[in-house]
Scaffold this active site. Sequence first.
Site, PDB file in Angstrom:
ATOM      1  N   LYS A  36      -9.955  43.883  57.220  1.00  0.00           N
ATOM      2  CA  LYS A  36      -9.039  42.946  57.893  1.00  0.00           C
ATOM      3  C   LYS A  36      -7.807  43.700  58.393  1.00  0.00           C
ATOM      4  O   LYS A  36      -7.563  44.853  58.003  1.00  0.00           O
ATOM      5  CB  LYS A  36      -8.618  41.849  56.911  1.00  0.00           C
ATOM      6  CG  LYS A  36      -7.844  42.379  55.729  1.00  0.00           C
ATOM      7  CD  LYS A  36      -7.418  41.278  54.767  1.00  0.00           C
ATOM      8  CE  LYS A  36      -6.639  41.863  53.607  1.00  0.00           C
ATOM      9  NZ  LYS A  36      -5.963  40.865  52.802  1.00  0.00           N
ATOM     10  N   ARG A 132      -2.961  30.575  45.914  1.00  0.00           N
ATOM     11  CA  ARG A 132      -2.877  30.835  47.343  1.00  0.00           C
ATOM     12  C   ARG A 132      -3.973  29.976  47.972  1.00  0.00           C
ATOM     13  O   ARG A 132      -3.867  28.761  47.972  1.00  0.00           O
ATOM     14  CB  ARG A 132      -3.062  32.345  47.593  1.00  0.00           C
ATOM     15  CG  ARG A 132      -2.241  32.880  48.730  1.00  0.00           C
ATOM     16  CD  ARG A 132      -2.251  34.389  48.814  1.00  0.00           C
ATOM     17  NE  ARG A 132      -3.573  34.973  49.004  1.00  0.00           N
ATOM     18  CZ  ARG A 132      -3.806  36.267  49.216  1.00  0.00           C
ATOM     19  NH1 ARG A 132      -2.798  37.112  49.261  1.00  0.00           N
ATOM     20  NH2 ARG A 132      -5.027  36.731  49.377  1.00  0.00           N
ATOM     21  N   HIS A 164      -9.692  35.573  43.686  1.00  0.00           N
ATOM     22  CA  HIS A 164      -8.865  36.755  43.966  1.00  0.00           C
ATOM     23  C   HIS A 164      -7.794  36.871  42.888  1.00  0.00           C
ATOM     24  O   HIS A 164      -7.168  35.871  42.518  1.00  0.00           O
ATOM     25  CB  HIS A 164      -8.235  36.581  45.352  1.00  0.00           C
ATOM     26  CG  HIS A 164      -7.652  37.825  45.947  1.00  0.00           C
ATOM     27  ND1 HIS A 164      -8.309  39.040  45.952  1.00  0.00           N
ATOM     28  CD2 HIS A 164      -6.470  38.045  46.584  1.00  0.00           C
ATOM     29  CE1 HIS A 164      -7.546  39.945  46.571  1.00  0.00           C
ATOM     30  NE2 HIS A 164      -6.438  39.363  46.955  1.00  0.00           N
ATOM     31  N   ARG A 220     -14.701  43.855  46.160  1.00  0.00           N
ATOM     32  CA  ARG A 220     -14.083  43.861  47.493  1.00  0.00           C
ATOM     33  C   ARG A 220     -12.991  44.920  47.511  1.00  0.00           C
ATOM     34  O   ARG A 220     -11.940  44.763  46.889  1.00  0.00           O
ATOM     35  CB  ARG A 220     -13.456  42.482  47.799  1.00  0.00           C
ATOM     36  CG  ARG A 220     -14.436  41.319  47.735  1.00  0.00           C
ATOM     37  CD  ARG A 220     -13.781  40.021  48.240  1.00  0.00           C
ATOM     38  NE  ARG A 220     -12.543  39.716  47.570  1.00  0.00           N
ATOM     39  CZ  ARG A 220     -12.419  38.964  46.475  1.00  0.00           C
ATOM     40  NH1 ARG A 220     -13.501  38.408  45.929  1.00  0.00           N
ATOM     41  NH2 ARG A 220     -11.244  38.755  45.935  1.00  0.00           N
ATOM     42  N   TYR A 264      22.578  54.817  65.585  1.00  0.00           N
ATOM     43  CA  TYR A 264      23.374  53.585  65.621  1.00  0.00           C
ATOM     44  C   TYR A 264      24.152  53.387  64.318  1.00  0.00           C
ATOM     45  O   TYR A 264      23.593  53.524  63.231  1.00  0.00           O
ATOM     46  CB  TYR A 264      22.465  52.375  65.820  1.00  0.00           C
ATOM     47  CG  TYR A 264      21.773  52.337  67.164  1.00  0.00           C
ATOM     48  CD1 TYR A 264      22.511  52.395  68.349  1.00  0.00           C
ATOM     49  CD2 TYR A 264      20.402  52.221  67.244  1.00  0.00           C
ATOM     50  CE1 TYR A 264      21.869  52.340  69.578  1.00  0.00           C
ATOM     51  CE2 TYR A 264      19.753  52.156  68.467  1.00  0.00           C
ATOM     52  CZ  TYR A 264      20.494  52.221  69.633  1.00  0.00           C
ATOM     53  OH  TYR A 264      19.870  52.174  70.837  1.00  0.00           O
ATOM     54  N   CYS A 311      15.520  53.886  64.795  1.00  0.00           N
ATOM     55  CA  CYS A 311      15.696  53.031  65.981  1.00  0.00           C
ATOM     56  C   CYS A 311      14.353  52.435  66.401  1.00  0.00           C
ATOM     57  O   CYS A 311      13.334  52.649  65.758  1.00  0.00           O
ATOM     58  CB  CYS A 311      16.275  53.851  67.133  1.00  0.00           C
ATOM     59  SG  CYS A 311      17.712  54.812  66.680  1.00  0.00           S
ATOM     60  N   ASP A 313      12.442  53.149  69.018  1.00  0.00           N
ATOM     61  CA  ASP A 313      11.435  54.083  69.540  1.00  0.00           C
ATOM     62  C   ASP A 313      11.541  55.468  68.944  1.00  0.00           C
ATOM     63  O   ASP A 313      10.747  56.343  69.282  1.00  0.00           O
ATOM     64  CB  ASP A 313      11.621  54.283  71.055  1.00  0.00           C
ATOM     65  CG  ASP A 313      12.079  53.042  71.748  1.00  0.00           C
ATOM     66  OD1 ASP A 313      11.324  52.065  71.686  1.00  0.00           O
ATOM     67  OD2 ASP A 313      13.182  53.037  72.315  1.00  0.00           O
TER      68      ASP A 313
HETATM   69  C1  PLP Z   1      -9.576  38.127  49.529  1.00  0.00           C
HETATM   70  C2  PLP Z   1      -9.297  39.571  49.447  1.00  0.00           C
HETATM   71  N1  PLP Z   1     -10.161  40.373  48.805  1.00  0.00           N
HETATM   72  C3  PLP Z   1      -9.955  41.693  48.683  1.00  0.00           C
HETATM   73  C4  PLP Z   1      -8.835  42.270  49.234  1.00  0.00           C
HETATM   74  C5  PLP Z   1      -8.636  43.746  49.067  1.00  0.00           C
HETATM   75  O1  PLP Z   1      -7.526  43.991  48.249  1.00  0.00           O
HETATM   76  P1  PLP Z   1      -7.073  45.500  47.977  1.00  0.00           P
HETATM   77  O2  PLP Z   1      -6.596  46.025  49.273  1.00  0.00           O
HETATM   78  O3  PLP Z   1      -5.993  45.362  46.975  1.00  0.00           O
HETATM   79  O4  PLP Z   1      -8.293  46.192  47.494  1.00  0.00           O
HETATM   80  C6  PLP Z   1      -7.907  41.475  49.910  1.00  0.00           C
HETATM   81  C7  PLP Z   1      -6.684  42.072  50.444  1.00  0.00           C
HETATM   82  O5  PLP Z   1      -5.606  41.616  50.275  1.00  0.00           O
HETATM   83  C8  PLP Z   1      -8.145  40.087  50.017  1.00  0.00           C
HETATM   84  O6  PLP Z   1      -7.296  39.293  50.676  1.00  0.00           O
END
Ligand code: PLP
Length: 373
Positions: A36, A132, A164, A220, A264, A311, A313
């Site tokens: 993702k 969540r 999760h 995951r 700046y 800054c 850029d």
């Molecule tokens: C639903 C879900 N599973 C797995 C992950 C992977 O987590 P991580 O990057 O801590 O391995 C994420 C990332 O936030 C997630 O949202």
Amino acid sequence: MTGPQAEAVIDLDAFRANIAALAACAPASALMAVVKADAYGHGMLPMARAARDAGAEWLGVATIDEALALRPGGDTGSVLCWLASPGADFASPIDAGIEVTASSSEQLSEILAAPASARPKVQLKVDTGLSRNGAHGDQWPSLVDGAAAAQSSGAAEITGVWSHFACADEPDHPANDEQERVFRAAVAELARAGVEPAVRHLSNSAATLTRPTAHFDLVRIGIAAYGINPDPRLVHQADLTPVLTLRARLAAVKRVPAGASVSYGHTWTATSDTTLGLVPMGYAEGIARTASNRAEVAHAGRRAPVRGAICMDQLVVDLGDADARRGDLVTLFGPGTDGEPTAEDWAAAAGTIAYEVVTRLGGRIERSYRGES
Ligand SMILES: Cc1ncc(COP(=O)(O)O)c(C=O)c1O
């Protein structure tokens, strides 16, 4: 001068090796590579391909659009997405063979009502304590009832159940045991309703590295695949190499006298004569402004501190008395093996987590890949 002005070099060999190391941590489970957010800033399609090459049976993304983008990229394997708002177009992922997540009874109804030509493959998300997404408390039995009815009528195939962790990067946190207990109870309740999905999954990177009881059928993996420790304090045995090196060519080099103030707001003033280098990257590239006067880069094998405000850029580094020229390469972060800072160092300097450091990268940075097979 050769090469791009600002560049992220991504080492696919390191990525594949990280995935292999993580798979070895959970040998009885399948592996989902989480790609993702443009693969945490590394570029989704090349990372997805490399993850498959390394044996990832699954790819995971948040949104439907991310999942759909994998298919024209040539991916035909198992994909799960998990974040959709009301009115989402579920028909497109279902017809593309993408598995979707139902986090509530309402969402299951939306999935079942989608005008798809294929039967939806649905995974159920239970909220075990992150608060969540996912069905929480009393919402879980009604999602279970709806899923059992959809499965027995043939309206959907219930392929997974998952949750999760909130605190997996703190292995001794009591929430981990509690979430695992609630997850097991939720899976048992689903089984009592006659639904025993092919995959049950709970572990992210941190739990994969430290909590074998939570590996279930699938783990995951996100951040650890990119070679970054989920938390700098997390102790684990896997040999992980950071995948992304962020570097740039100095756009200008100048000698300034003691008393010269930089950028700046003049938040830094030279206390002796020094050489400043101008790095053509700034917060438009996702470089955290909170790292102003705190982070370092590497130039010619030596560290050079960021001076003054970062800054939009550009940012300025202090090269001291080094022999520096326009066009010289500076590395903001990388694996750390040549003395350069890591993304974790930048996270510490910016007061954030390394996840954010890599995921924010964008703007005018050009990506290039090493180790493409
Ligand atoms: C639903 C879900 N599973 C797995 C992950 C992977 O987590 P991580 O990057 O801590 O391995 C994420 C990332 O936030 C997630 O949202």
